[in-house]
Design an enzyme around this catalytic site. Structure first.
Site, PDB file in Angstrom:
ATOM      1  CG  HIS A  13     -81.699  26.219-105.124  1.00  0.00           C
ATOM      2  ND1 HIS A  13     -82.800  25.568-104.638  1.00  0.00           N
ATOM      3  CD2 HIS A  13     -80.627  25.673-104.484  1.00  0.00           C
ATOM      4  CE1 HIS A  13     -82.418  24.658-103.751  1.00  0.00           C
ATOM      5  NE2 HIS A  13     -81.113  24.705-103.637  1.00  0.00           N
ATOM      6  CB  ALA A  14     -86.424  28.804-104.777  1.00  0.00           C
TER       7      ALA A  14
END
Lengths: 158, 90
Positions: free
Chosen positions: B15-16
């Protein structure tokens, strides 16, 4: 994963009034609530969560776009609001450039893999110069939806 | 070109924040570094967070990292450790 299925039509704001990061997130969140895509009772918790996430590291990954997001145990479905700002908003982006297009993503905490897929689908488009340019030029929610539908169909390139 | 295959080990996947860590780490090397899903797909630039997020790598996804340049081996070693460490996620 098709973005069109996640984007809430009534939560596309092509001319954000907000000029600051937190206000822009709030404006998009309010658009989702207005569209009845997010319960109003969750507003403050979501706003706080999205802002805290930005404080841990900006989701302004450069090229004038930002993807603030919230992972929540309180919703079962994904929701995306899209906002454009002509003057640009300081998201403390990595390239220090103002943000002109924002995707606010609300993800159910229980659907981890799909959250990654949703981010993947968003960036598969935001990673393209042409998509970013057309998105920024969009002046109506219909324009944005058309762009997203074309992107889902794999029709945009560059 | 030197390459190696690594497996995403943290529960939340790429994820980010892990993507940011990976891009930052890759950027610290002068070599050109590309990553692709071992199950197919396009090469992306390991120094671009946006491109890394396009990989949509979840826990268990295998990634093939390829590096070309003076510090290629060192870059692969470091990136391998970072992915294996689970990015100190959660």
């Amino acid at each position: 994963m098709k973005l069109r299925d996640l984007v809430v039509e009534k939560a596309i704001v092509t001319n954000l009034k907000a000029t600051k990061r937190d206000d822009a997130i709030a404006e998009l969140l309010d658009a989702l609530i207005e569209a009845k895509a997010v319960p109003g009772s969750l507003r403050d918790a979501f706003l706080k969560s999205a802002i805290n996430r930005e404080r841990r590291g900006s989701t302004g990954f450069g090229h004038g776009v930002a993807v603030p997001h919230v992972k929540t145990p309180d919703m079962m479905d994904f929701r995306i609001a899209v906002g454009n700002s002509e003057e640009g908003i300081d998201f403390k982006s990595m390239d220090k450039q103002p943000v002109h297009s924002i995707f606010l993503l609300i993800s159910p905490e229980s659907r981890l893999e799909e959250h990654i897929d949703a981010m993947g689908a968003i960036f598969a488009n935001l990673g393209k110069d042409q998509f970013r340019r057309f998105l920024r030029q969009a002046t109506s929610p219909e324009d944005v939806l058309t762009l997203i539908e074309e992107a889902d169909a794999g029709q945009t390139t560059g | 070109m030197p390459s190696r295959t690594v497996t995403i080990s943290n529960r939340l996947g790429l994820h980010a924040r892990p993507a940011m860590m990976l891009a930052e780490c890759a950027t610290s090397f002068s070599s050109n570094i590309s990553i692709r899903r071992a199950d197919g797909g396009d090469d992306v630039d390991a120094k671009s967070i946006m491109q890394l997020l396009m990989l949509a790598g979840t826990c268990g996804t295998k990634l093939k990292i390829t590096a070309e340049g003076r510090d290629a081996e060192e870059a692969l070693e470091t990136l391998d450790s970072l992915v294996a460490s689970g990015f100190d996620d959660e």
